[in-house]
Design a protein around this motif. Structure first.
Motif, PDB file in Angstrom:
ATOM      1  N   GLU A  72       0.820  -1.211   0.000  1.00 44.09           N
ATOM      2  CA  GLU A  72       0.000   0.000   0.000  1.00 44.09           C
ATOM      3  C   GLU A  72       0.857   1.266   0.000  1.00 44.09           C
ATOM      4  OE1 GLU A  72      -2.749  -0.149   3.183  1.00 44.09           O
ATOM      5  OE2 GLU A  72      -3.906  -1.822   2.378  1.00 44.09           O
ATOM      6  N   ASP A  73       1.936   1.268   0.815  1.00 40.05           N
ATOM      7  CA  ASP A  73       2.810   2.449   0.849  1.00 40.05           C
ATOM      8  C   ASP A  73       3.504   2.652  -0.495  1.00 40.05           C
ATOM      9  OD1 ASP A  73       2.076   2.766   3.454  1.00 40.05           O
ATOM     10  OD2 ASP A  73       3.848   1.781   4.292  1.00 40.05           O
ATOM     11  N   LEU A  74       3.968   1.554  -1.082  1.00 40.41           N
ATOM     12  CA  LEU A  74       4.621   1.654  -2.383  1.00 40.41           C
ATOM     13  C   LEU A  74       3.630   2.045  -3.476  1.00 40.41           C
ATOM     14  CD1 LEU A  74       6.996  -1.447  -2.290  1.00 40.41           C
ATOM     15  CD2 LEU A  74       7.580   0.954  -1.899  1.00 40.41           C
ATOM     16  N   LEU A  75       2.368   1.657  -3.318  1.00 39.14           N
ATOM     17  CA  LEU A  75       1.350   2.025  -4.303  1.00 39.14           C
ATOM     18  C   LEU A  75       1.174   3.538  -4.348  1.00 39.14           C
ATOM     19  CD1 LEU A  75      -0.877   1.337  -6.305  1.00 39.14           C
ATOM     20  CD2 LEU A  75      -2.423   0.961  -4.377  1.00 39.14           C
ATOM     21  N   ALA A  76       1.172   4.175  -3.180  1.00 39.82           N
ATOM     22  CA  ALA A  76       1.058   5.638  -3.143  1.00 39.82           C
ATOM     23  C   ALA A  76       2.254   6.291  -3.828  1.00 39.82           C
ATOM     24  CB  ALA A  76       0.939   6.111  -1.696  1.00 39.82           C
ATOM     25  N   GLY A 113       4.019   4.856  -6.177  1.00 39.30           N
ATOM     26  CA  GLY A 113       3.874   4.560  -7.604  1.00 39.30           C
ATOM     27  C   GLY A 113       2.944   5.542  -8.287  1.00 39.30           C
ATOM     28  N   ARG A 114       1.836   5.880  -7.619  1.00 40.33           N
ATOM     29  CA  ARG A 114       0.915   6.876  -8.187  1.00 40.33           C
ATOM     30  C   ARG A 114       1.606   8.234  -8.308  1.00 40.33           C
ATOM     31  NH1 ARG A 114      -3.288   4.612  -4.533  1.00 40.33           N
ATOM     32  NH2 ARG A 114      -4.696   3.309  -5.780  1.00 40.33           N
ATOM     33  N   THR A 115       2.383   8.592  -7.309  1.00 40.20           N
ATOM     34  CA  THR A 115       3.084   9.878  -7.356  1.00 40.20           C
ATOM     35  C   THR A 115       4.091   9.913  -8.489  1.00 40.20           C
ATOM     36  OG1 THR A 115       2.829  10.135  -4.958  1.00 40.20           O
ATOM     37  CG2 THR A 115       4.499  11.480  -6.029  1.00 40.20           C
ATOM     38  N   GLN A 116       4.800   8.810  -8.694  1.00 43.51           N
ATOM     39  CA  GLN A 116       5.776   8.751  -9.781  1.00 43.51           C
ATOM     40  C   GLN A 116       5.094   8.862 -11.141  1.00 43.51           C
ATOM     41  OE1 GLN A 116       8.058   5.047 -10.683  1.00 43.51           O
ATOM     42  NE2 GLN A 116       9.841   6.269 -10.104  1.00 43.51           N
ATOM     43  N   LEU A 117       3.954   8.187 -11.310  1.00 45.07           N
ATOM     44  CA  LEU A 117       3.223   8.301 -12.568  1.00 45.07           C
ATOM     45  C   LEU A 117       2.734   9.731 -12.782  1.00 45.07           C
ATOM     46  CD1 LEU A 117       1.110   5.009 -12.579  1.00 45.07           C
ATOM     47  CD2 LEU A 117       3.091   5.546 -13.979  1.00 45.07           C
ATOM     48  N   ALA A 118       2.283  10.386 -11.716  1.00 47.59           N
ATOM     49  CA  ALA A 118       1.839  11.776 -11.828  1.00 47.59           C
ATOM     50  C   ALA A 118       2.999  12.683 -12.232  1.00 47.59           C
ATOM     51  CB  ALA A 118       1.226  12.231 -10.505  1.00 47.59           C
ATOM     52  N   CYS A 119       4.195  12.422 -11.694  1.00 41.67           N
ATOM     53  CA  CYS A 119       5.378  13.193 -12.104  1.00 41.67           C
ATOM     54  C   CYS A 119       5.663  13.003 -13.590  1.00 41.67           C
ATOM     55  CB  CYS A 119       6.592  12.766 -11.281  1.00 41.67           C
ATOM     56  SG  CYS A 119       6.618  13.382  -9.586  1.00 41.67           S
ATOM     57  N   ASP A 120       5.499  11.779 -14.071  1.00 38.87           N
ATOM     58  CA  ASP A 120       5.723  11.513 -15.499  1.00 38.87           C
ATOM     59  C   ASP A 120       4.722  12.276 -16.361  1.00 38.87           C
ATOM     60  OD1 ASP A 120       7.805   9.862 -14.825  1.00 38.87           O
ATOM     61  OD2 ASP A 120       6.613   8.012 -14.929  1.00 38.87           O
ATOM     62  N   HIS A 131      12.340  -1.557  -4.685  1.00 35.92           N
ATOM     63  CA  HIS A 131      11.367  -2.618  -4.960  1.00 35.92           C
ATOM     64  C   HIS A 131      11.397  -3.025  -6.429  1.00 35.92           C
ATOM     65  CE1 HIS A 131       7.539  -4.782  -5.161  1.00 35.92           C
ATOM     66  NE2 HIS A 131       7.186  -3.967  -6.132  1.00 35.92           N
ATOM     67  N   VAL A 132      11.470  -2.059  -7.322  1.00 37.74           N
ATOM     68  CA  VAL A 132      11.482  -2.353  -8.761  1.00 37.74           C
ATOM     69  C   VAL A 132      12.755  -3.098  -9.148  1.00 37.74           C
ATOM     70  CG1 VAL A 132      11.520  -1.320 -11.060  1.00 37.74           C
ATOM     71  CG2 VAL A 132       9.970  -0.421  -9.323  1.00 37.74           C
ATOM     72  N   ARG A 133      13.903  -2.695  -8.575  1.00 36.13           N
ATOM     73  CA  ARG A 133      15.150  -3.395  -8.885  1.00 36.13           C
ATOM     74  C   ARG A 133      15.115  -4.838  -8.386  1.00 36.13           C
ATOM     75  NH1 ARG A 133      17.642   1.631  -7.469  1.00 36.13           N
ATOM     76  NH2 ARG A 133      17.963   0.850  -5.347  1.00 36.13           N
ATOM     77  N   ALA A 134      14.583  -5.049  -7.186  1.00 40.65           N
ATOM     78  CA  ALA A 134      14.472  -6.414  -6.668  1.00 40.65           C
ATOM     79  C   ALA A 134      13.540  -7.251  -7.534  1.00 40.65           C
ATOM     80  CB  ALA A 134      13.972  -6.386  -5.226  1.00 40.65           C
ATOM     81  N   LEU A 135      12.488  -6.635  -8.025  1.00 39.82           N
ATOM     82  CA  LEU A 135      11.540  -7.344  -8.888  1.00 39.82           C
ATOM     83  C   LEU A 135      12.196  -7.723 -10.212  1.00 39.82           C
ATOM     84  CD1 LEU A 135       8.537  -8.135  -8.604  1.00 39.82           C
ATOM     85  CD2 LEU A 135       7.979  -6.079  -9.903  1.00 39.82           C
ATOM     86  N   GLN A 136      12.999  -6.835 -10.740  1.00 37.77           N
ATOM     87  CA  GLN A 136      13.694  -7.130 -11.999  1.00 37.77           C
ATOM     88  C   GLN A 136      14.702  -8.261 -11.821  1.00 37.77           C
ATOM     89  OE1 GLN A 136      15.298  -3.304 -13.013  1.00 37.77           O
ATOM     90  NE2 GLN A 136      13.414  -2.589 -13.992  1.00 37.77           N
ATOM     91  N   ARG A 137      15.424  -8.261 -10.697  1.00 38.29           N
ATOM     92  CA  ARG A 137      16.367  -9.346 -10.450  1.00 38.29           C
ATOM     93  C   ARG A 137      15.650 -10.679 -10.321  1.00 38.29           C
ATOM     94  NH1 ARG A 137      18.823  -5.498  -6.892  1.00 38.29           N
ATOM     95  NH2 ARG A 137      17.763  -6.505  -5.133  1.00 38.29           N
ATOM     96  N   HIS A 138      14.487 -10.662  -9.695  1.00 38.73           N
ATOM     97  CA  HIS A 138      13.722 -11.901  -9.538  1.00 38.73           C
ATOM     98  C   HIS A 138      13.240 -12.421 -10.890  1.00 38.73           C
ATOM     99  CE1 HIS A 138      11.024 -14.877  -7.816  1.00 38.73           C
ATOM    100  NE2 HIS A 138      10.038 -14.355  -8.527  1.00 38.73           N
ATOM    101  N   PHE A 179      11.789   8.658  -3.909  1.00 44.14           N
ATOM    102  CA  PHE A 179      11.330   7.430  -4.543  1.00 44.14           C
ATOM    103  C   PHE A 179      12.264   6.251  -4.261  1.00 44.14           C
ATOM    104  CE2 PHE A 179       9.452  10.641  -7.531  1.00 44.14           C
ATOM    105  CZ  PHE A 179       8.127  10.363  -7.234  1.00 44.14           C
ATOM    106  N   THR A 180      13.151   6.383  -3.267  1.00 49.09           N
ATOM    107  CA  THR A 180      14.120   5.324  -2.995  1.00 49.09           C
ATOM    108  C   THR A 180      13.464   3.982  -2.680  1.00 49.09           C
ATOM    109  OG1 THR A 180      15.684   6.982  -2.177  1.00 49.09           O
ATOM    110  CG2 THR A 180      16.109   4.683  -1.597  1.00 49.09           C
ATOM    111  N   PRO A 181      12.455   3.901  -1.790  1.00 48.31           N
ATOM    112  CA  PRO A 181      11.818   2.594  -1.527  1.00 48.31           C
ATOM    113  C   PRO A 181      11.199   1.973  -2.775  1.00 48.31           C
ATOM    114  CG  PRO A 181      11.210   4.201   0.158  1.00 48.31           C
ATOM    115  CD  PRO A 181      11.880   4.962  -0.930  1.00 48.31           C
ATOM    116  N   LEU A 182      10.586   2.793  -3.614  1.00 45.60           N
ATOM    117  CA  LEU A 182       9.966   2.277  -4.834  1.00 45.60           C
ATOM    118  C   LEU A 182      11.025   1.777  -5.813  1.00 45.60           C
ATOM    119  CD1 LEU A 182       7.458   1.835  -6.580  1.00 45.60           C
ATOM    120  CD2 LEU A 182       7.684   4.204  -7.369  1.00 45.60           C
ATOM    121  N   GLU A 183      12.115   2.512  -5.955  1.00 49.58           N
ATOM    122  CA  GLU A 183      13.178   2.094  -6.872  1.00 49.58           C
ATOM    123  C   GLU A 183      13.826   0.797  -6.401  1.00 49.58           C
ATOM    124  OE1 GLU A 183      15.648   5.481  -6.844  1.00 49.58           O
ATOM    125  OE2 GLU A 183      14.396   6.669  -8.217  1.00 49.58           O
TER     126      GLU A 183
END
Length: 339
Positions: free
Chosen positions: A230-234, A236-243, A269-276, A263-267
């Motif tokens: 949920e925290d990362l979702l918020a 993520g929405r902020t990052q999309l709004a910045c885009d 998470h995305v890097r860990a997801l890519q490695r997986h 955006f450090t926690p989100l970044e």
């Protein structure tokens, strides 16, 4: 005169019709302005809409605005049929309101002293006249370019005289009231980023995000739609709004806007997801190679089991059970004949 098919807000259409029905020498319909695009700096078309004083719609005063003109071009030749009239140009012009704040970014940026020096307080007329001169020299140095690539001084000065432009100036500039009639301005990037941050917050709400399937897919791709994120979702929405907001920002302002968020926690998470995704083995990349080598070794050292032969048909099974006593062998038919 060329005719185009366009989509624009109904209140603008009603205002134009009202001006036509009550036309006078003192009131002229708004004309298109060619201004530098806030992100690319290329000349782009905009249509100002500033209702006449006292003009109202349903008892409410209309707010001044400026519309961005975008063209949707078909891949091949097209035409529009409107009643009995044929519009040969098959393009669709879409006019949507845009905050004048974005259009002020390249104009005010053109008046900044090179080297990052402090900008002095100046009247708005002086700021727009200087910007108009610089853009005219930059886009039309030789006098022989295509008019569609020219930003004329008159267009920038006309844009600076709009009420909506002056309201936007007060939002992103420091101001001083010299007299009741004279106000001076100084561009402030800090105030601009503050205003952009408010826009990002308004766009990052779930209601806005859920209106676009593309945005939802972007969040789901990073597995942010799950309850545990949920925290990362918020974020993520902020990052999309910045885009989204960055579509109207030059590179330096975009960098300053993104730097105002963490955006450090989100970044991470995305890097860990890519490695997986690259290595789904829970024991990591090295262990994954060992697993593959062990599987290969076992395959080489173990005898390959033969496939089970398919069951014979009923006719073949009956022939196997048939008695062959007294029958000549097939080879006797190919031997030498005895006399």
């Amino acid at each position: 005169m060329d005719t185009y098919f366009a989509v624009l807000p109904t209140d603008v259409i009603d205002s134009v019709i009202l001006q036509i029905n009550h036309s006078s020498q003192s009131s002229r319909p708004a004309r298109f302005l060619r201004l530098p695009h806030p992100r690319t700096g290329l000349p782009s078309l905009f249509l100002p809409h500033q209702p006449q004083r006292g003009e109202s719609d349903g008892g409410e005063e209309q707010s001044p605005m400026i519309l961005e003109v975008q063209t949707v071009a078909p891949p091949g030749a097209r035409s529009w049929f409107i009643g009995e009239e044929v519009v040969s140009d098959g393009r669709l012009l879409v006019m949507t309101p845009i905050d004048p704040l974005f259009l002020l970014i390249p104009i005010l940026g053109a008046t900044i002293v090179e080297g990052g020096g402090q900008v002095n307080f100046r009247p708005a007329d002086d700021i727009f006249e200087e910007a108009a001169t610089k853009f005219a020299e930059a886009t039309h140095p030789s006098g022989s370019q295509d008019p569609s690539f020219i930003v004329t001084p008159d267009d920038i000065v006309t844009f600076g005289a709009l009420d909506c432009t002056m309201l936007a100036m007060r939002r992103i500039c420091e101001t001083k009231e010299i007299t009741t009639d004279i106000t001076v301005f100084r561009y402030s990037q800090e105030r601009l980023v503050e205003q952009l941050t408010k826009k990002v917050a308004a766009l990052a709400t779930p209601r806005i995000t859920e209106m676009s399937r593309c945005l939802i897919r972007g969040l789901a791709k990073n597995e942010l739609m799950e309850d545990k994120h949920e925290d990362l979702l918020a974020l993520g929405r902020t990052q999309l709004a910045c885009d989204l907001v960055s579509q109207y920002l030059p590179a330096d302002i975009r960098t300053a806007l993104i730097a105002s968020f963490d955006f450090t926690p989100l970044e991470s998470h995305v890097r860990a997801l890519q490695r997986h995704h690259l290595n789904p083995s829970p024991s990591g990349g090295v262990a994954g190679k060992k697993d593959r080598k062990r599987t290969s070794t076992v395959s080489e050292g173990t005898s390959v089991k033969r496939k089970k032969e398919p069951k014979a048909s009923q006719g073949v099974e009956k022939l196997k059970k048939a008695s062959v006593d007294g029958m000549a062998k097939l080879s006797t038919f190919f031997g030498k004949k005895t006399v």
